[in-house]
Design an enzyme around this catalytic site. Structure first.
Site, PDB file in Angstrom:
ATOM      1  N   GLU A 199       0.818  -1.222   0.000  1.00 19.84           N
ATOM      2  CA  GLU A 199       0.000   0.000   0.000  1.00 19.84           C
ATOM      3  C   GLU A 199       0.847   1.266   0.000  1.00 19.84           C
ATOM      4  OE1 GLU A 199      -3.351   2.254   2.657  1.00 19.84           O
ATOM      5  OE2 GLU A 199      -2.446   0.429   3.423  1.00 19.84           O
ATOM      6  N   ASP A 200       1.918   1.276   0.803  1.00 21.62           N
ATOM      7  CA  ASP A 200       2.636   2.537   1.046  1.00 21.62           C
ATOM      8  C   ASP A 200       3.900   2.745   0.218  1.00 21.62           C
ATOM      9  OD1 ASP A 200       0.715   3.121   2.821  1.00 21.62           O
ATOM     10  OD2 ASP A 200       1.858   2.670   4.631  1.00 21.62           O
TER      11      ASP A 200
END
Length: 702
Positions: free
Chosen positions: A76-77
């Site tokens: 996600e990051d």
């Protein structure tokens, strides 16, 4: 914050050296991936995955879960793809990380919908590998521990979600310690002042109670010693959120809740649990009806223990839980306590693991049936009830259901088809209403009938998510088929005005119109017409491609049979019955509402062909219809009984009755009577007129 070396040392106590090295590798990979990223608190981002892994290490989780914990924010990051993780650490770890990753790159109408979609994705991943939820819970726990740096509004939103979804999930998986921490941290974030005041009050009360607690503990220990039994007696603390919930839910003062003293007795064997129970019942008098045996019948989350409440010295109530060390470990860590992940599909998980799998399977079924993500999350919230009732099937099988469940919930728990065709029930061999809440120990038998359908009224009293979802699904299917049928009749009625019929229109023309209306199949268009979302005569004109023409007068009114079901309703303002002149008002989403021609509520749109359609009653119209009558008569004793017997003599049925006196001599009675048609109504009125003292009878209309 413990470093990776400290964690590796802890892991080496229960994992092999190769597995510990894999966890180290995952840590260094995450450290590189998150390089330069910082948390709100200013710490390096990698401290978060490390803390999550430490929480899982406390539960003695396997190396793949710990690796997933290290990498859970990487997709996600940092923009690293799932495939890259799969190549580095294997398919299983990549799947776990993907399951834990939140949904991104999707636009939702609201935050609630985004959270619901997130949870749906997590449920799907849980079904593949239940460790997903354990990593997710550990991730949420560390976020809750570090909430202070966020803004007040964000803190409250995360705390609310934790209390509503994550704490109940931890409870459902038997993870008591994590649930308690979730609840206390969530309570502190949602209500900081209340939390602080209760904490201070508990601290004060604990000081005052010390002497009594020590005395009770000493007498319980001496009792075990006298009976020659080994056991550890521990004073049990109530956590802040449970005190707050009891104060609110049971409307009790703080002192009343703190007056109860709670102890846990931990022994070596199951056999000893029952012997200890006998010993403490001899020491202090037990409170009738407060004994629960969760060892013989464990809770749905696998929790096992004996619960009893005693009258202690000076009449002080004492709550006691008796369990083995294994049960204690199980109660605190639940599914994570005995983590033996079976990679081979044929090896069946046992005990709590099997129960958790069963629960996840149920969640998956809800997800497939739910209309949308918000409906799904509502069902799951309902399904996370902590209290159960245990009932028996006629063959003696135990079914566990949430507290307040009814026979309909039981029917759906047995099988979806049993629920859908259920018409009545027997509780302990006596016929009972389907809405009656079930009590533990009852035997429930469901009576079914082929062709029976779920009743929309069931939604008012069912408790389980499974029942609610299946009822909604069945009603949607029923409503759809009825809407299609009505839509087809309305469209053919409009086409008849052009001296045409649906069968005469070419498939190519129908496809073209479907493309224009962005519908996939003709049934979808007919459903929209039946529900009143599209006007039949507009669709008819488009089908015949004659926009400029005026619609000739239709051949005659549409006949109403009274069996059209959910998509046809009768206006409450004017209560039409067979024989009355009627019109239909097309209401978007609701289908057709039948009004009297003279009804004032549709006066303005009465001649608008887009809104109203001429109707007539079919010769074979069936059903019972409500009519409101106003009866003025001289006041006399037994008035209501006289009216009821007269209506009954004319084969009518009184649905509702109310009365007000106009003066001391004349009474006005409002009756809602159920009749078949106008002829039947005339018979009822004739019977009422024959009563002595009746002055006037009028039918009430809008």
């Amino acid at each position: 914050m413990p470093s990776i070396d400290v964690l590796a040392e802890r892991l080496s106590t229960y994992l092999g050296a190769d597995q510990v090295n894999l966890v180290r590798r995952a840590y260094f990979y995450a450290e590189q991936a998150h390089d330069g990223q910082r948390r709100r608190s200013g710490e390096a981002y990698v401290t978060h995955p490390l803390a999550v892994a430490n929480i899982l290490a406390d539960m003695h989780m396997d190396h793949q879960s710990l690796m997933a914990a290290m990498l859970h924010d990487v997709i996600e990051d940092t923009g690293i793809a799932k495939e890259a993780l799969s190549a580095q650490f294997g398919e299983t770890v990549a799947e776990l990380v993907d399951g834990v990753s939140k949904l991104t790159q999707m636009n939702f109408e609201s935050k609630a919908e985004a959270q619901a979609e997130n949870f749906q994705k997590m449920a799907m991943a849980m079904a593949r590998d239940i460790r997903v939820i354990l990593v997710k819970l550990a991730d949420r726990l560390h976020n809750m521990r570090t909430l202070e740096v966020l803004s007040g509004e964000k803190r409250r939103r995360i705390a609310k979600e934790t209390l509503e979804i994550y704490a109940p999930i931890a409870n459902r998986l038997g993870m008591h310690s994590m649930r308690v921490e979730f609840e206390d941290l969530g309570f502190k974030a949602m209500h900081p002042m209340r939390s602080e005041r209760i904490r201070a009050a508990v601290r004060r009360a604990r000081g005052n109670r010390k002497e009594i607690v020590n005395k009770i503990e000493e007498s319980l220990t001496n009792c075990l010693r006298r009976e020659g039994m080994e056991g550890e007696v521990i004073g049990r603390e109530k956590h802040l959120f449970s005190i707050y919930k009891k104060m609110r839910g049971k409307r009790r003062a703080f002192n009343e809740i703190m007056d109860v003293y709670a102890f846990r007795i931990i022994v070596d064997k199951v056999d000893t649990c029952y012997r200890v129970l006998g010993a403490v019942h001899n020491l202090y008098k037990p409170l009738p009806g407060r004994f629960k045996d969760y060892i013989a019948i464990p809770k749905a989350n696998g929790y096992q223990s004996l619960h009893t409440t005693l009258f202690g010295m000076h009449g002080v109530p004492i709550e006691i839980q008796i369990r083995t060390r294994e049960m204690e470990e199980m109660a605190n860590n639940g599914i994570a306590a005995h983590w033996l992940y079976k990679s081979a599909e044929d090896e069946q998980p046992k005990g709590t693991h099997a129960r958790a799998r069963q629960w996840v399977k149920g969640i998956l079924e809800l997800q497939q049936r739910a209309g949308n993500s918000l409906e799904f999350i509502e069902s799951v919230k309902i399904d996370l009830f902590p209290d159960e009732v245990y009932v028996f099937t006629p063959k003696g099988r135990i079914m566990e259901l949430p507290k307040g469940s009814t026979a309909v919930d039981f029917a759906y728990a047995v099988h979806t088809d049993v629920g859908n065709t259920c018409i009545a029930c027997r509780i302990n061999r006596r016929l009972a209403p389907l809405s009656e809440p079930l009590q533990s120990g009852e035997t429930v038998e469901i009576v079914t009938a082929p062709g029976a359908r779920p009743n929309p009224a069931w939604l008012n009293f069912v408790v389980t998510g499974k029942a609610r979802t299946h009822i909604r699904h069945a009603l949607k299917q029923q409503r759809r088929s009825e809407s299609i049928s009505l839509g087809e009749r309305l469209l053919n009625k409009a086409l008849a005005g052009f001296e045409s019929h649906l069968d005469k229109i070419s498939p190519e023309r129908i496809q073209a119109i479907l493309g224009e209306y962005r519908q996939d199949v003709l049934e979808d268009l007919l459903e929209d017409v039946g529900l009143g979302n599209r006007m039949a005569y507009v669709v008819a004109r488009r089908l015949l491609a004659s926009d400029g023409e005026q619609l000739p007068n239709p051949e005659g009114p549409l006949a109403i049979r009274g069996t059209e079901g959910l998509v046809l309703s009768y206006a409450k303002c004017c209560t039409p019955i067979p024989g009355d002149p009627i019109v239909g008002h097309l209401s978007a989403g609701k289908g057709m509402v039948v009004h009297l021609e003279s009804c004032k509520n549709i006066g303005e749109i009465r001649h608008n062909p887009e809104k109203c359609i001429q109707l007539s009653w079919a010769k074979d119209v069936a059903g019972e219809f409500n009519v409101e009558l106003r009866v003025e008569l001289e006041h006399q004793r037994g008035l209501i009984a006289l009216l009821a017997s007269s209506v009954n003599a004319a084969d009518g049925n009184i649905e509702k009755i109310s009365m007000d006196e106009r003066d001391g001599r004349i009474s006005v009675v409002q009756l809602v009577v159920s009749v078949h048609d106008r002829v039947h109504l005339a018979r009822v009125i004739k019977k009422l007129r024959a009563l002595k003292g009746v002055i006037r009878i009028t039918r009430v209309r809008a």
